[in-house]
Design an enzyme around this catalytic site. Sequence first.
Site, PDB file in Angstrom:
ATOM      1  N   GLU A  49       9.409 -34.600  -8.440  1.00 22.43           N
ATOM      2  CA  GLU A  49       7.999 -34.402  -8.803  1.00 22.43           C
ATOM      3  C   GLU A  49       7.888 -33.803 -10.213  1.00 22.43           C
ATOM      4  OE1 GLU A  49       7.190 -32.305  -4.956  1.00 22.43           O
ATOM      5  OE2 GLU A  49       5.386 -33.538  -5.025  1.00 22.43           O
ATOM      6  N   ALA A  76      12.358 -27.911  -4.274  1.00 25.65           N
ATOM      7  CA  ALA A  76      11.936 -26.537  -3.992  1.00 25.65           C
ATOM      8  C   ALA A  76      13.083 -25.813  -3.298  1.00 25.65           C
ATOM      9  CB  ALA A  76      10.711 -26.563  -3.084  1.00 25.65           C
ATOM     10  N   GLU A 127      10.996 -34.625   1.409  1.00 26.46           N
ATOM     11  CA  GLU A 127      10.236 -33.560   2.076  1.00 26.46           C
ATOM     12  C   GLU A 127       9.946 -33.874   3.533  1.00 26.46           C
ATOM     13  OE1 GLU A 127       9.758 -34.625  -0.961  1.00 26.46           O
ATOM     14  OE2 GLU A 127       9.159 -33.008  -2.306  1.00 26.46           O
ATOM     15  N   GLY A 139      10.764 -31.622  -5.033  1.00 28.56           N
ATOM     16  CA  GLY A 139      10.087 -31.022  -6.193  1.00 28.56           C
ATOM     17  C   GLY A 139      10.785 -31.375  -7.500  1.00 28.56           C
TER      18      GLY A 139
HETATM   19  C1  LIG Z   1       5.034 -27.691  -3.214  1.00 27.67           C
HETATM   20  C2  LIG Z   1       6.482 -27.939  -2.871  1.00 27.67           C
HETATM   21  C3  LIG Z   1       6.816 -29.390  -2.659  1.00 27.67           C
HETATM   22  C4  LIG Z   1       8.255 -29.593  -2.762  1.00 27.67           C
HETATM   23  C5  LIG Z   1       9.061 -29.524  -1.678  1.00 27.67           C
HETATM   24  C6  LIG Z   1      10.498 -29.700  -1.824  1.00 27.67           C
HETATM   25  O1  LIG Z   1      11.050 -29.927  -2.873  1.00 27.67           O
HETATM   26  S1  LIG Z   1      11.374 -29.537  -0.408  1.00 27.67           S
HETATM   27  C7  LIG Z   1      13.074 -29.742  -0.898  1.00 27.67           C
HETATM   28  C8  LIG Z   1      13.382 -31.147  -1.158  1.00 27.67           C
HETATM   29  N1  LIG Z   1      14.811 -31.276  -1.405  1.00 27.67           N
HETATM   30  C9  LIG Z   1      15.654 -31.614  -0.449  1.00 27.67           C
HETATM   31  O2  LIG Z   1      15.276 -31.886   0.680  1.00 27.67           O
HETATM   32  C10 LIG Z   1      17.097 -31.659  -0.820  1.00 27.67           C
HETATM   33  C11 LIG Z   1      17.905 -30.908   0.188  1.00 27.67           C
HETATM   34  N2  LIG Z   1      19.325 -30.875  -0.160  1.00 27.67           N
HETATM   35  C12 LIG Z   1      20.134 -31.933   0.085  1.00 27.67           C
HETATM   36  O3  LIG Z   1      19.750 -32.964   0.585  1.00 27.67           O
HETATM   37  C13 LIG Z   1      21.576 -31.751  -0.255  1.00 27.67           C
HETATM   38  O4  LIG Z   1      21.850 -30.373  -0.271  1.00 27.67           O
HETATM   39  C14 LIG Z   1      21.950 -32.322  -1.650  1.00 27.67           C
HETATM   40  C15 LIG Z   1      21.905 -33.848  -1.581  1.00 27.67           C
HETATM   41  C16 LIG Z   1      21.020 -31.802  -2.693  1.00 27.67           C
HETATM   42  C17 LIG Z   1      23.378 -31.859  -2.024  1.00 27.67           C
HETATM   43  O5  LIG Z   1      24.289 -32.188  -1.012  1.00 27.67           O
HETATM   44  P1  LIG Z   1      25.768 -31.625  -1.054  1.00 27.67           P
HETATM   45  O6  LIG Z   1      26.471 -32.254   0.116  1.00 27.67           O
HETATM   46  O7  LIG Z   1      26.339 -31.776  -2.408  1.00 27.67           O
HETATM   47  O8  LIG Z   1      25.662 -30.065  -0.804  1.00 27.67           O
HETATM   48  P2  LIG Z   1      25.069 -29.269   0.443  1.00 27.67           P
HETATM   49  O9  LIG Z   1      24.069 -30.060   1.166  1.00 27.67           O
HETATM   50  O10 LIG Z   1      26.181 -28.678   1.225  1.00 27.67           O
HETATM   51  O11 LIG Z   1      24.280 -28.100  -0.308  1.00 27.67           O
HETATM   52  C18 LIG Z   1      24.974 -27.114  -1.065  1.00 27.67           C
HETATM   53  C19 LIG Z   1      24.254 -25.794  -0.882  1.00 27.67           C
HETATM   54  O12 LIG Z   1      22.966 -25.896  -1.481  1.00 27.67           O
HETATM   55  C20 LIG Z   1      21.979 -25.543  -0.548  1.00 27.67           C
HETATM   56  N3  LIG Z   1      20.793 -26.326  -0.841  1.00 27.67           N
HETATM   57  C21 LIG Z   1      20.709 -27.652  -1.070  1.00 27.67           C
HETATM   58  N4  LIG Z   1      19.453 -28.003  -1.373  1.00 27.67           N
HETATM   59  C22 LIG Z   1      18.725 -26.861  -1.346  1.00 27.67           C
HETATM   60  C23 LIG Z   1      17.376 -26.580  -1.589  1.00 27.67           C
HETATM   61  N5  LIG Z   1      16.501 -27.531  -1.938  1.00 27.67           N
HETATM   62  N6  LIG Z   1      16.966 -25.318  -1.452  1.00 27.67           N
HETATM   63  C24 LIG Z   1      17.824 -24.344  -1.111  1.00 27.67           C
HETATM   64  N7  LIG Z   1      19.121 -24.559  -0.880  1.00 27.67           N
HETATM   65  C25 LIG Z   1      19.578 -25.808  -0.986  1.00 27.67           C
HETATM   66  C26 LIG Z   1      22.589 -25.868   0.805  1.00 27.67           C
HETATM   67  O13 LIG Z   1      21.970 -25.146   1.843  1.00 27.67           O
HETATM   68  C27 LIG Z   1      24.022 -25.443   0.583  1.00 27.67           C
HETATM   69  O14 LIG Z   1      24.062 -24.022   0.686  1.00 27.67           O
HETATM   70  P3  LIG Z   1      25.345 -23.267   1.279  1.00 27.67           P
HETATM   71  O15 LIG Z   1      25.548 -23.853   2.650  1.00 27.67           O
HETATM   72  O16 LIG Z   1      26.458 -23.612   0.351  1.00 27.67           O
HETATM   73  O17 LIG Z   1      24.946 -21.845   1.275  1.00 27.67           O
END
Ligand SMILES: CCC/C=C/C(=O)SCCNC(=O)CCNC(=O)[C@H](O)C(C)(C)COP(=O)([O-])OP(=O)([O-])OC[C@H]1O[C@@H](n2cnc3c(N)ncnc32)[C@H](O)[C@@H]1OP(=O)([O-])[O-]
Length: 718
Positions: free
Chosen positions: A103, A61, A123, A100
Amino acid sequence: MATFSLLPGSVALITLTNPPVNALSAAVRAGIVQAVQRSVEDPKVKSVVICGQNGRFCGGADIREFAGPMSGPPLVPLIHAIEALDKPVVAAIEGLALGGGLELALGCHYRIAHTTALLGLPEVTLGLLPAAGGTQRLPRLAGLPAALDLITTGRHISGTEALELGIVDQVTDGSALDIALEFAKSIVGRPLNTRRLSTLPCRCPTDIDNLLDRFMVQVRQRARGALAPVACVGALRAAATLPYAQGLRKERELMDTLFNSGQARALQYAFFSQRVVGKWTLPSGARWDNTTSRTISTAAVIGLGTMGRGIAVALALAGMSVVAVETQEKQLSEARQMVPAMLQREAGRRGLDTAPGVISFCSSLQDVSEVELVIEAVFEDMALKLQLFRQLSAVCKPDTLLCSNTSGLDIDQLAAATQRPGLVVGMHFFAPAHIMKLLEVVCGTRSSPETVATVMQLGKRMGKVSVAVGNCPGFVGNRMLKPYTEQANFLLEEGAMPEQVDKVLEEFGFPMGVFRMSDLSGLDVGWRIRKAAGLTGPGVEPTRTRQGRRYSPLPDQMCEAGRLGQKTGRGWYQYDGPGGRVARSDPWVQTFLDAYRARHNLAARVIAAEEILERCLYSLINEGFKILQDGMAAGPEDIDAIYVFGYGWPRHRGGPMFHAGQVGLARVLEKLEHYQQLHPDVAPMKPSMLLRRLVAAGSPPIQKWRELIHRERVHSQL
Ligand SMILES: CCC/C=C/C(=O)SCCNC(=O)CCNC(=O)[C@H](O)C(C)(C)COP(=O)([O-])OP(=O)([O-])OC[C@H]1O[C@@H](n2cnc3c(N)ncnc32)[C@H](O)[C@@H]1OP(=O)([O-])[O-]
């Protein structure tokens, strides 16, 4: 958005397109809904493949959207629509499938992944649970024990591990997309009933209740007050015991509670702060995006005590060729024995056969003459460090960076001892240095932007959260810790016991209270620092006022009585023996405190938990505002990242500055004023100018503080 294309072989390809991680924003979800609809309606489509642009399936998400009202099509019915399709749908997982994103893949009929792709339901780390059916589908596919592990920890697994757990059907070292496209053609017409996870029974062991109860106990212990891991277990209990539709309702209910909790906001803030600190700025205007860094491949570490050994291992794990120098024979031979084993162990923990870098040992400074960067990690003694920096300046190549691992000494003074002040910077590691995530990068007034950029980049390569901070006594973390521990000591003087103070702090979420922590690190550490500052030691009057401020000699007296903490088996607590780990309250400490209070005419009073927490935390937070005011940290996120990654601040409380915003800045100010009136001799309780100005400005949200600080600084009001 998401694009639709019909490929030869009657395969529809749906590509998620939202760089950098193809997060499921409202536009992406709307795109998927349209593309799925086309796949249903177009008779030429016989099967479907879903992939992500640029080799990244989906990062889940869009976390940024959580801050505002929900818009666009919801994820749950979208995933159900995919699962219900009567044409086979294959997820081609490259790069990542998180939250997501996974999922969505679980709603597909088949999953094909690259061996190195990262999969997971993280999450929980954002204070949420996988509420797009993840808690219900994963245990049906991988079994309840695996789902409990993955969902309550949020850990990422590789495509290979996902195959072992049965989460994906096939992995490849080649293109998952190419394989998925071929596979999609080959399965047209196959029955899909057994591929719709929501229709399958949950894969549970026989003793479900026993398993869930045991797991819940472990999770509660680990959670330290965090709500999400506990809610995850609740949702998985529903998956194991209820039909799918009811389980899904429970999942939604638990998600709503979490979503509206302050913890989810705190954890999402912590996620973004970790990324904000990488975008550093210096008062000079130099920034992460206008400064080039050097790539370092050879480094030296001087001094192989606990810190130096950990630093050498961290550098080797980052692929560096490391020269490890120790002039004391005994220490050197110990390090030769221990360091390779530490390196191998840590490489194994990270899933590597061997470390990518190497460490060589020597006893002469001459051996560092050719390296590109030196980290000095000798004893915390200014005279010793100054002498070393003079020698390094003479021995090393003119462009070698000279870094000091100090927890609070003056970097400018060290820089002035060299012929290259621009190449000198502080690197404050935290023990154990190869494991702890935090690195304070201390920028001296003469450190060049290129030096800062290089060391920030090096920290990132070592897997650290590197935070650029200014050069002031204690830098950011230890500077804030000082008023916090000071308050804890004052509370003992006034009537509290160490275990009472610790209990309050541990209930707040710290892994250890201030006194257990002091026993762990050794009371002599602080004593030596205070002695160097002229606050204690032979010849200093044993009064309760020193250098014009209230001072508690309690820790000094403990130390002088030989109670150094765990290492001597006695400190603020008693232990089974020297090196013991289990803290028990000690009647000796009660007698000692009674005698101390009697000597100083202090009447012990009953102190409420609320006062303990407020005095410890608000004095620390107040120092944080002073640090922002002085420009020693660029923004509140920097302070919060330092506390979350280096000082055990509970992540689900965001960090001290975030916490101040949650409590309400006006309330923090009011409380500080209240305690200052009661204790006018305690300087750190005097509310900072910045806090007052923020309150006067209507307590703006934390994301606006930088702007206000900048504005006020321009108008010289700070
Ligand atoms: C009903 C709903 C249920 C579902 C819930 C969910 O899915 S909850 C979500 C579950 N998912 C997670 O928890 C995954 C969260 N993300 C991560 O763990 C890591 O970002 C990564 C492993 C995907 C990539 O690592 P990497 O070292 O290669 O890169 P990096 O970390 O530097 O990120 C690059 C840029 O992307 C941005 N950004 C990243 N993800 C999101 C996002 N989901 N959204 C928005 N933005 C996001 C990040 O802020 C950064 O922006 P900036 O600073 O450039 O403006």
